[in-house]
Design a protein around this motif. Structure first.
Motif, PDB file in Angstrom:
ATOM      1  N   GLU A   1      48.416  77.281  27.027  1.00 54.87           N
ATOM      2  CA  GLU A   1      48.319  77.067  28.389  1.00 54.87           C
ATOM      3  C   GLU A   1      48.408  78.453  28.971  1.00 54.87           C
TER       4      GLU A   1
ATOM      5  N   LYS B   1      39.725  71.977  35.290  1.00 47.43           N
ATOM      6  CA  LYS B   1      39.558  72.580  36.286  1.00 47.43           C
ATOM      7  C   LYS B   1      37.779  73.024  36.490  1.00 47.43           C
TER       8      LYS B   1
ATOM      9  N   GLN C   1      44.150  68.566  27.248  1.00 47.62           N
ATOM     10  CA  GLN C   1      45.667  68.116  28.493  1.00 47.62           C
ATOM     11  C   GLN C   1      45.122  68.257  30.178  1.00 47.62           C
ATOM     12  N   HIS C   2      44.823  69.281  30.992  1.00 49.10           N
ATOM     13  CA  HIS C   2      43.863  69.588  32.274  1.00 49.10           C
ATOM     14  C   HIS C   2      42.252  70.127  32.041  1.00 49.10           C
TER      15      HIS C   2
ATOM     16  N   TRP D   1      46.254  78.533  32.393  1.00 49.42           N
ATOM     17  CA  TRP D   1      46.911  78.248  34.092  1.00 49.42           C
ATOM     18  C   TRP D   1      46.985  80.132  34.539  1.00 49.42           C
TER      19      TRP D   1
ATOM     20  N   GLN E   1      38.542  73.236  30.591  1.00 51.07           N
ATOM     21  CA  GLN E   1      38.701  72.685  30.218  1.00 51.07           C
ATOM     22  C   GLN E   1      39.724  73.381  28.838  1.00 51.07           C
TER      23      GLN E   1
END
Length: 342
Positions: free
Chosen positions: A306, A54, A51-52, A310, A65
């Motif tokens: 999630e 960085k 999904q993400h 973050w 990830q």
């Protein structure tokens, strides 16, 4: 399907400049095409969905990830109680997989033995091309690295010309989830610190990684370019760890030669093999963000939720890696130095 190879297929120097994951040698094409075909046939537990992604702010450039599917939908890991736990035919093992999970058989052209090696899907992938290398699958060996299997894993690395391709191994009590000999392979399209980080000589062919939160041992392809020499050296260490009941993880990656001063070189001119002595996974500090297994020790973090993704910081990762590796590294370093002084 069979993939056959010989020493002339080995690729010893590759460029980092190729930024495309879906490129490379004949081996890369074979792996990627069969893996994508299996994905289209719905063989996996889920369609890979990162999904993400960085790079965490800080000096270690950890790659995080978010992959919630792997946390929620993967097969429940086998209960592991010992580093030398025997193979159990009654539990899940790779003789029980469906034939649709097999990508191809792997065979050295010069190998006159009846050994059958398989490359299969990892049905709960963490990255593109995530597969499992199963050395002598039908021999039903437990998850203990052998010199023969280490050489095979290094040879697979040399068959790939893509700098993103990586190979790893989790020992029992080091987050291995199946007690049947296997190595992980996958593509990670990031330039990672441990491809070029400086290391210190310990003794013989063994160096140590100390300027990094997960302190460990590291070897490189020797000047004779013989994978069997590298496999022998790595096995000497892993066998020592098994005999002393020390859990460990192994990560194989392309990188720069230890003597190179050009850390930002675009050329990968060696294969590096990292070995971490670590706390047993049953005794490691639990973390909501990620399990500190082989990829995480290398700096590739597969994050479970999630909220954790973050909020994750480099400081948190450093604390976790230190907790897992610092004690065991300190306890075995003197003995490892003596091991390689012969």
């Amino acid at each position: 399907m069979k993939y056959e190879y010989c020493k002339t297929d080995f690729i010893y120097e590759i460029s980092r400049s190729d930024s495309s994951v879906q490129s490379g040698s004949v081996f890369d094409s074979t792996l990627q095409n069969t893996w994508k075909d299996a994905l289209e046939r719905g063989v996996f537990r889920y369609v890979l969905n990162i999904q993400h992604s960085k790079i965490l702010e800080g000096k270690f450039s950890f790659v995080a990830q978010l992959n919630t599917d792997r946390a929620l939908k993967r097969r429940a890991p086998e209960e592991i109680t010992s580093l030398t736990q025997p193979f159990d035919h009654d539990r899940f093992n790779f003789t029980k997989i469906d034939e649709t999970e097999i990508l191809f058989e792997l065979r050295r052209k010069c190998d006159t033995s009846t050994n059958r090696h398989c490359v299969i899907i990892n049905e709960s992938p963490l990255e593109f091309g995530h597969c499992l290398l199963l050395p002598t699958r039908l021999n039903c060996l437990p998850q203990i690295a052998t010199q023969y299997s280490l050489q095979l894993a290094i040879e697979v690395m040399l068959l790939s010309s893509n700098p993103a391709f990586r190979v790893g191994f989790n020992s029992l009590c080091g987050y291995a989830s199946v007690n049947h000999l296997h190595y992980h392979g996958y593509y990670l399209n990031y330039s990672m610190l441990l491809e070029h980080i400086s290391v210190q000589h310990l003794s013989g062919p063994c160096f140590i990684l100390v300027n990094y939160p997960a302190k460990g041992f590291v070897f490189q392809l020797p000047s004779d370019k013989r994978p069997e020499t590298l496999a022998r050296d790595v096995f000497k260490l892993t066998n020592f760890l098994v005999c002393n009941n020390v859990a460990h993880n192994i990560y194989i990656t392309r990188g720069t030669d230890f003597s190179s001063s050009h850390t930002n070189s675009k050329i990968c001119n060696t294969v590096r093999v990292y070995v971490w002595a670590r706390k047993s996974s049953s005794g490691a500090k639990q973390n909501d963000a990620f399990n500190p297994a082989i990829c995480e020790l290398f700096g590739h973090l597969s994050v479970k939720t999630e909220a954790a993704y973050w909020s994750l910081t480099e400081e948190q990762v450093v604390e976790m890696l230190n907790d897992v590796c610092e004690g065991p590294f300190g306890q075995v370093t003197d003995s490892v130095k003596e091991l390689f002084e012969d």
